[in-house]
Scaffold this active site. Structure first.
Site, PDB file in Angstrom:
ATOM      1  CE1 TYR A  53      -3.787  -2.323   5.173  1.00  0.00           C
ATOM      2  CE2 TYR A  53      -3.176  -0.056   4.712  1.00  0.00           C
ATOM      3  CZ  TYR A  53      -3.569  -1.300   4.268  1.00  0.00           C
ATOM      4  OH  TYR A  53      -3.740  -1.532   2.920  1.00  0.00           O
ATOM      5  CB  SER A  68      -0.856  -0.013   1.274  1.00  0.00           C
ATOM      6  OG  SER A  68      -1.476   1.237   1.470  1.00  0.00           O
TER       7      SER A  68
HETATM    8  P1  NAD Z   1     -11.017  -6.836   0.487  1.00  0.00           P
HETATM    9  O1  NAD Z   1     -11.468  -6.749   1.902  1.00  0.00           O
HETATM   10  O2  NAD Z   1     -12.006  -6.662  -0.603  1.00  0.00           O
HETATM   11  O3  NAD Z   1     -10.226  -8.181   0.223  1.00  0.00           O
HETATM   12  C1  NAD Z   1      -9.328  -8.699   1.160  1.00  0.00           C
HETATM   13  C2  NAD Z   1      -9.349 -10.178   1.017  1.00  0.00           C
HETATM   14  O4  NAD Z   1      -8.429 -10.749   1.938  1.00  0.00           O
HETATM   15  C3  NAD Z   1     -10.731 -10.749   1.332  1.00  0.00           C
HETATM   16  O5  NAD Z   1     -10.998 -11.773   0.393  1.00  0.00           O
HETATM   17  C4  NAD Z   1     -10.529 -11.317   2.724  1.00  0.00           C
HETATM   18  O6  NAD Z   1     -11.405 -12.360   3.031  1.00  0.00           O
HETATM   19  C5  NAD Z   1      -9.093 -11.793   2.609  1.00  0.00           C
HETATM   20  N1  NAD Z   1      -8.500 -12.067   3.907  1.00  0.00           N
HETATM   21  C6  NAD Z   1      -8.341 -11.226   4.958  1.00  0.00           C
HETATM   22  N2  NAD Z   1      -7.793 -11.879   5.980  1.00  0.00           N
HETATM   23  C7  NAD Z   1      -7.624 -13.168   5.579  1.00  0.00           C
HETATM   24  C8  NAD Z   1      -7.130 -14.334   6.198  1.00  0.00           C
HETATM   25  N3  NAD Z   1      -6.704 -14.335   7.470  1.00  0.00           N
HETATM   26  N4  NAD Z   1      -7.098 -15.484   5.492  1.00  0.00           N
HETATM   27  C9  NAD Z   1      -7.544 -15.525   4.214  1.00  0.00           C
HETATM   28  N5  NAD Z   1      -8.029 -14.444   3.574  1.00  0.00           N
HETATM   29  C10 NAD Z   1      -8.070 -13.291   4.255  1.00  0.00           C
HETATM   30  O7  NAD Z   1      -9.855  -5.759   0.346  1.00  0.00           O
HETATM   31  P2  NAD Z   1      -8.937  -5.295  -0.875  1.00  0.00           P
HETATM   32  O8  NAD Z   1      -9.055  -3.827  -0.924  1.00  0.00           O
HETATM   33  O9  NAD Z   1      -9.178  -6.095  -2.077  1.00  0.00           O
HETATM   34  O10 NAD Z   1      -7.508  -5.632  -0.232  1.00  0.00           O
HETATM   35  C11 NAD Z   1      -6.588  -6.537  -0.796  1.00  0.00           C
HETATM   36  C12 NAD Z   1      -5.179  -6.077  -0.458  1.00  0.00           C
HETATM   37  O11 NAD Z   1      -4.965  -4.794  -1.031  1.00  0.00           O
HETATM   38  C13 NAD Z   1      -4.908  -5.940   1.032  1.00  0.00           C
HETATM   39  O12 NAD Z   1      -3.627  -6.459   1.327  1.00  0.00           O
HETATM   40  C14 NAD Z   1      -4.925  -4.435   1.248  1.00  0.00           C
HETATM   41  O13 NAD Z   1      -4.109  -4.029   2.316  1.00  0.00           O
HETATM   42  C15 NAD Z   1      -4.379  -3.947  -0.074  1.00  0.00           C
HETATM   43  N6  NAD Z   1      -4.705  -2.552  -0.397  1.00  0.00           N
HETATM   44  C16 NAD Z   1      -5.991  -2.163  -0.584  1.00  0.00           C
HETATM   45  C17 NAD Z   1      -6.257  -0.830  -0.868  1.00  0.00           C
HETATM   46  C18 NAD Z   1      -7.654  -0.314  -1.094  1.00  0.00           C
HETATM   47  O14 NAD Z   1      -7.857   0.912  -1.073  1.00  0.00           O
HETATM   48  N7  NAD Z   1      -8.615  -1.169  -1.324  1.00  0.00           N
HETATM   49  C19 NAD Z   1      -5.208   0.099  -0.977  1.00  0.00           C
HETATM   50  C20 NAD Z   1      -3.908  -0.340  -0.770  1.00  0.00           C
HETATM   51  C21 NAD Z   1      -3.668  -1.677  -0.492  1.00  0.00           C
END
Ligand code: NAD
Length: 252
Positions: free
Chosen positions: A152, A139
């Site tokens: 985070y 991120s």
């Molecule tokens: P999301 O909540 O839609 O997806 C996250 C996924 O991770 C979900 O499928 C959830 O069930 C899974 N997950 C969480 N903990 C878990 C565990 N213990 N075991 C198995 N699965 C698990 O969120 P997203 O936005 O798609 O996030 C995905 C990645 O992107 C994350 O690492 C997040 O930090 C990163 N990210 C997201 C953003 C944003 O703005 N959406 C920005 C920067 C980074």
């Protein structure tokens, strides 16, 4: 860009960035092993991939903080090899130095960092055989201070150092390690975290006004970047890269 004949393991693939990356890589011919905790949502992603006529995925209902051995074993048992690991599963929560609790800190670090380290370690012998690669989903919070997401941000900063150190460690084994570092991407992550609705709305509005391109990101932005870094031809000389996907946010 083709991933035909490639096996890609993607964590957190039942939603958001991971689900779209799975659909995108499968559309390029990859056999995807998709991991998530929510069986219904994970199976829905698998169904979409099958309906679109792409290689049949393997859906593994698992928790990355507990089941890393099973995740790797089931993937190898089904497909016989591994070409790409996408460490995407992650959680966010609201805290700062005044109200931080170690239980919350541990929950974030167990998911966002420790699981990545252990899964990567278990995948190394398989990736060495295929001269494969790892893409970590970090991120901009790992690179820039954002208020009220202390644990985070620290987890993602540590993940970035893990990406760079492991890229160095694994270069002699012909395994590349890179990360994407997105700014805000429209996904359900903020809804399932313990962020207040006010904060979510404020963050989204703040982002749109601050980002030079005047929009937040879409999962298609992250999927194309993951595919680029994972592609053995397009990115063969790239390792240890932290690729910001941020509409210019890091510039301001
Ligand atoms: P999301 O909540 O839609 O997806 C996250 C996924 O991770 C979900 O499928 C959830 O069930 C899974 N997950 C969480 N903990 C878990 C565990 N213990 N075991 C198995 N699965 C698990 O969120 P997203 O936005 O798609 O996030 C995905 C990645 O992107 C994350 O690492 C997040 O930090 C990163 N990210 C997201 C953003 C944003 O703005 N959406 C920005 C920067 C980074």
């Amino acid at each position: 860009m083709s991933f035909s004949g490639k096996v890609v393991l993607i964590t957190g693939a039942s939603s958001g960035i991971g689900a779209d990356a799975a659909r995108h890589l499968a559309s390029k011919g990859a056999s995807v092993s998709i991991v998530g905790r929510n069986e219904k949502r994970l199976n829905a992603v698998a169904e979409e991939i099958i309906k679109a006529g792409h290689p049949t995925p393997l859906a593994i209902v698992a928790d990355v903080t507990k089941d890393v051995e099973r995740i790797v074993d089931e993937t190898i048992k089904k497909f016989g090899k591994l070409d790409v690991l996408v460490n995407n599963a992650g959680i966010v929560a609201q805290d700062n130095v005044v109200d931080i609790e170690l239980s919350g800190f541990d929950r974030i670090f167990n998911t966002n960092l420790k699981s990545v380290i252990m899964l990567s370690k278990l995948c190394v012998p398989h990736l060495e055989k295929t001269r494969g690669n790892i893409v970590n989903v970090s991120s901009v919070a790992g690179l820039k201070c954002i208020q009220n997401v202390l644990s985070y941000s620290m987890s993602k900063a540590a993940l970035d150092q893990f990406t760079k150190c492991s890229a160095l460690d694994l270069a002699p084994k012909h395994i590349r390690v890179n990360s994407i570092n997105p700014a805000a991407i429209e996904t359900p992550i903020f809804q399932v975290g313990d962020l207040s609705k006010e904060l979510i709305d404020r963050v989204r509005d703040d982002c749109i006004s601050k980002y030079p391109v005047k929009r937040i990101g879409d999962v298609s932005d992250t999927s194309s970047a993951i595919a680029y870094l994972a592609d053995e031809n397009a990115a063969s000389f790239l390792t240890g890269i932290l690729l910001t996907i941020d509409g210019g946010y890091m510039l301001v």
